[in-house]
Design an enzyme around this catalytic site. Structure first.
Site, PDB file in Angstrom:
ATOM      1  N   GLY A   1      59.294  15.898  15.332  1.00 34.80           N
ATOM      2  CA  GLY A   1      59.057  17.328  15.333  1.00 34.80           C
ATOM      3  C   GLY A   1      58.233  17.762  16.538  1.00 34.80           C
ATOM      4  CB  CYS A   2      58.083  20.986  18.327  1.00 33.84           C
ATOM      5  SG  CYS A   2      58.083  22.126  16.921  1.00 33.84           S
TER       6      CYS A   2
END
Length: 345
Positions: free
Chosen positions: A148-149
């Protein structure tokens, strides 16, 4: 030339993948799917790709989606990826999944945060796709779970410090602020211009889905269970993440020790920049690029280390990292197609 396809090309990560693949000398986009835009030319939906991507959107289960394709990017929502991955792998294709479906090793943890997992047998086979720490495993992977970012922005600076025993693993706090593209391209009232413009707010304060992913990797780095206090924020801008992390140093370690640790850990890393003392990361310096900028400053009053990181949530936080993983999986130079500079301003 390696043929690739995108399942789920109607969102921001999908169009970012198309942008990066178009400029990649060794990848050729063979197909892209979308139920929403089925049959429509890609360029009619994303004008920036006009004259460059001549494909039309196909159905995600269309047989021609795999013609001439070695690797498939799954840019679909959580749950949809676990339904698609088994068939693609059985057909002999490599898969980079941009959803959360294969990031968590423990099915019970996944089900607590996302709901039932219908493909648990693949959890142990999936490789966590943060190349800075799992490069060799990614090279051999058939299924890579793209991080995920928010997670990438926290793990990149913290993992080396925990491995080196420089910070207390039980007192970590991270505040991260993301541009609105991190919430996806779907129409949502709380994300329209009139709601986000000139506003700045926290959300998911009782617990964000990325938290267990961070704790999983931080615990592996520390060699013990880690609990992280994480608060995400929504920034009134299109793209980018800035994270501020608070950590208590161990045994008198200071910011120079942290910086030295990073310089050793990332000396040969093409996409991590350790900023010099007194220089802090800015989202404009990473916009559209695959870089992570990290920095540290000590707080003499509290004794804490303040750790900062910036990345583009759509590039290194999603599609750029996916291409980085694909490069490794296909035996290409990891940096191919990803060395473009950020856009400034």
């Amino acid at each position: 030339m390696h043929g690739v396809a995108i399942v789920g090309g109607s969102g921001y990560t999908g169009v970012e993948l198309m942008r990066l693949i178009d400029a990649h000398p060794d990848l050729r986009l063979m197909a892209v799917s979308s139920r929403q835009y089925l049959g429509r030319p890609v360029a009619d939906v994303f004008g920036a790709l006009r004259g460059r991507v001549e494909l039309s959107f196909s159905a995600p289960d269309a047989p021609e989606l795999l013609d001439g394709v070695e690797l498939v990017f799954l840019a679909v929502p959580h749950k949809a990826a676990m339904a698609a991955a088994p068939g693609l792998l059985a057909a002999g294709r490599k898969v980079v999944d941009l959803s959360a479906d294969f990031r968590l090793r423990d099915a019970a943890v996944y089900e607590k945060w996302y709901g039932p997992h219908t493909c648990q047998d693949l959890l142990a086979k999936a490789v966590y796709g943060l190349p800075e720490f799992y490069r060799h495993q990614v090279r051999r992977a058939q299924l890579t779970a793209n991080p995920g970012c928010y997670v990438t922005s926290v793990l990149v600076p913290l993992v080396p410090l925990l491995r080196a025993g420089l910070v207390d693993s039980q007192s970590l706090i991270a505040d991260s602020a993301s541009g609105v593209s991190g919430a996806g391209r779907g129409a949502k009232m709380n994300l329209i211009h009139g709601e986000v413009h000139e506003d700045f707010k926290a959300y998911a304060v009782a617990g964000h889905r990325h938290t267990p992913e961070m704790e999983q990797e931080l615990s592996l780095a520390a060699g013990r269970e880690v609990r992280l206090t994480f608060t995400p924020h929504l920034l009134p801008m299109d793209r980018g993440i800035l994270s501020t992390i608070y950590a208590r140093p161990v045994a008198g370690a200071g910011e120079e020790d942290a910086r030295r640790c990073w310089q050793e850990a990332f000396a040969d890393e093409p996409f991590v920049r350790v900023l010099p003392a007194g220089v802090l990361p800015q989202t404009k310096h990473v916009r559209g690029g695959n870089m992570v900028d990290i920095a540290v400053a000590s707080d003499p009053r509290s004794g804490l280390l303040k750790i900062f990181s910036a990345l583009d949530n759509l590039t290194k936080g999603a599609s750029g990292q996916a291409v980085q993983n694909a490069n490794l999986m296909l035996g290409l130079n990891e940096t191919t197609g990803l060395l473009g500079l950020a856009t400034t301003p």
